[in-house]
Design an enzyme around this catalytic site. Structure first.
Site, PDB file in Angstrom:
ATOM      1  N   GLY A  25       0.819  -1.212   0.000  1.00 10.17           N
ATOM      2  CA  GLY A  25       0.000   0.000   0.000  1.00 10.17           C
ATOM      3  C   GLY A  25       0.849   1.256   0.000  1.00 10.17           C
ATOM      4  CG  ASN A  26       1.629   2.945  -2.921  1.00 11.53           C
ATOM      5  OD1 ASN A  26       0.760   3.468  -3.602  1.00 11.53           O
ATOM      6  ND2 ASN A  26       2.184   1.785  -3.242  1.00 11.53           N
ATOM      7  CB  SER A  56      10.131   1.372  -2.330  1.00 10.67           C
ATOM      8  OG  SER A  56       9.812   0.078  -2.697  1.00 10.67           O
ATOM      9  N   GLY A  57       8.943  -0.089   0.450  1.00  7.36           N
ATOM     10  CA  GLY A  57       9.321  -1.162   1.376  1.00  7.36           C
ATOM     11  C   GLY A  57       9.569  -0.759   2.824  1.00  7.36           C
ATOM     12  CB  SER A 116       5.778   3.828  -3.580  1.00  7.09           C
ATOM     13  OG  SER A 116       4.945   2.883  -4.173  1.00  7.09           O
ATOM     14  CB  SER A 117       7.772  -0.285  -6.905  1.00  8.19           C
ATOM     15  OG  SER A 117       6.810  -0.904  -6.093  1.00  8.19           O
ATOM     16  CG  ASP A 118       2.547   0.452  -6.778  1.00  7.25           C
ATOM     17  OD1 ASP A 118       2.685  -0.288  -7.758  1.00  7.25           O
ATOM     18  OD2 ASP A 118       2.284   0.040  -5.634  1.00  7.25           O
ATOM     19  CG  HIS A 163      -1.949   0.455  -4.953  1.00  9.26           C
ATOM     20  ND1 HIS A 163      -3.044  -0.252  -5.421  1.00  9.26           N
ATOM     21  CD2 HIS A 163      -0.896  -0.403  -5.021  1.00  9.26           C
ATOM     22  CE1 HIS A 163      -2.651  -1.467  -5.751  1.00  9.26           C
ATOM     23  NE2 HIS A 163      -1.365  -1.586  -5.517  1.00  9.26           N
ATOM     24  CG  HIS A 196      -2.268  -5.394  -2.788  1.00 14.29           C
ATOM     25  ND1 HIS A 196      -1.342  -6.310  -3.203  1.00 14.29           N
ATOM     26  CD2 HIS A 196      -2.147  -4.350  -3.643  1.00 14.29           C
ATOM     27  CE1 HIS A 196      -0.673  -5.839  -4.249  1.00 14.29           C
ATOM     28  NE2 HIS A 196      -1.148  -4.637  -4.530  1.00 14.29           N
ATOM     29  CG  ASP A 207     -24.636   7.571   1.316  1.00 13.12           C
ATOM     30  OD1 ASP A 207     -25.573   8.159   0.744  1.00 13.12           O
ATOM     31  OD2 ASP A 207     -24.746   7.010   2.423  1.00 13.12           O
ATOM     32  CG  HIS A 241      -2.573  -4.796  -9.051  1.00 13.96           C
ATOM     33  ND1 HIS A 241      -1.765  -3.892  -9.699  1.00 13.96           N
ATOM     34  CD2 HIS A 241      -2.163  -4.783  -7.761  1.00 13.96           C
ATOM     35  CE1 HIS A 241      -0.903  -3.379  -8.856  1.00 13.96           C
ATOM     36  NE2 HIS A 241      -1.125  -3.898  -7.670  1.00 13.96           N
ATOM     37  CE1 TYR A 299     -25.837  11.479   6.122  1.00 16.81           C
ATOM     38  CE2 TYR A 299     -23.644  12.435   6.122  1.00 16.81           C
ATOM     39  CZ  TYR A 299     -24.540  11.494   6.577  1.00 16.81           C
ATOM     40  OH  TYR A 299     -24.122  10.558   7.474  1.00 16.81           O
TER      41      TYR A 299
HETATM   42 ZN   LIG Z   1      -0.202  -3.285  -5.810  1.00 14.88          ZN
END
Ligand SMILES: [Zn+2]
Length: 236
Positions: free
Chosen positions: A27-28, A44-45, A73-75, A94, A96, A119, A170, A228
């Protein structure tokens, strides 16, 4: 540089972990300063328990690292593609997360089965097509961004009305006007993915809610006629 944005992005990353949307280092979250055209994204990591401001990396929209001693991050290329296309987005997430990833792996849109979904997401949460072999073997993360954009354009989706997507095989990407809002949408997406899974399991023949109910719920929280909650609130 960008100390405020770095703090926002760090807090948003930690919130993702607090909300149990990440396992290990998956996640990132990123955020963008539109005036400078610079993006802050987590390194990353890095374990979330150890994460501090120094793990926030500053990159430009071409992916060049401007500050930070860690690799981003690699993304990152996926985030950059989306920022370059949609200028009103301020944050991208992002994960998972389990249920949203379940729908992604099943290559299925998440239908609007109820008002919780309506909503926040105006219409189904789309699932992209699977990437081709060339796209996977080429600039994979950039191609992931491109397939997200292709899906939104093909389906004529306004990303502020549908603040997230799942990438086939993914997992989910969400976005918003700020990193905080993008995380909020990631949490909501996981919840509605879970509810949709349960709904479909209990009654596989169930259809989506009526357009009238969908319109009612979306419009009472969004747009000029919304009523709302309290003015200026972020949380619901
Ligand atoms: Zn991913």
């Amino acid at each position: 540089m960008l100390e405020e944005l770095k703090k926002e992005v760090l807090e948003a990353n930690l919130e993702l972990n607090n909300r149990k949307l990440v396992t290990y280092t998956w996640g990132n979250v990123s955020g963008i300063d539109r005036e400078l055209g610079l993006v802050v994204i987590k390194a990353s990591g890095i374990r979330y328990e150890d994460m501090t401001l120094e793990h926030m990396v500053v990159v430009d929209l071409d992916g060049n690292i401007l500050e930070g001693k860690y690799n981003p991050s690699s993304d990152t290329p996926t985030h950059l593609e989306i920022y370059k296309k949609y200028l009103n987005l301020g944050g991208i997430v992002h994960t998972h997360s389990t249920y949203a990833t379940g729908w992604a792996q099943a290559c299925r849109d998440i239908p609007v089965f109820g008002t919780t979904h309506a909503d926040y997401f105006y219409g189904s949460v789309p699932c992209t097509r699977v990437l081709s072999e060339d796209e996977i073997e080429g600039n994979y993360e950039k191609e992931t961004g491109k397939v997200i954009i292709e899906t939104l354009i093909t389906r004529e989706i306004n990303p502020l009305e549908v603040p997230g997507i799942t990438v086939a095989s993914h997992g989910p990407f969400t976005w918003g006007e700020s990193p905080k809002k993008a995380v909020h949408n990631a949490v909501v997406l996981e919840e509605i993915a879970k509810m949709a899974y349960l709904t479909n399991s209990i009654n596989p023949n169930i259809r989506q809610v009526s357009k009238a109910l969908e319109n009612k719920h979306y419009s009472r929280k969004h747009g000029k006629d919304s009523y709302y909650g309290q003015k200026n609130e972020v949380e619901s």
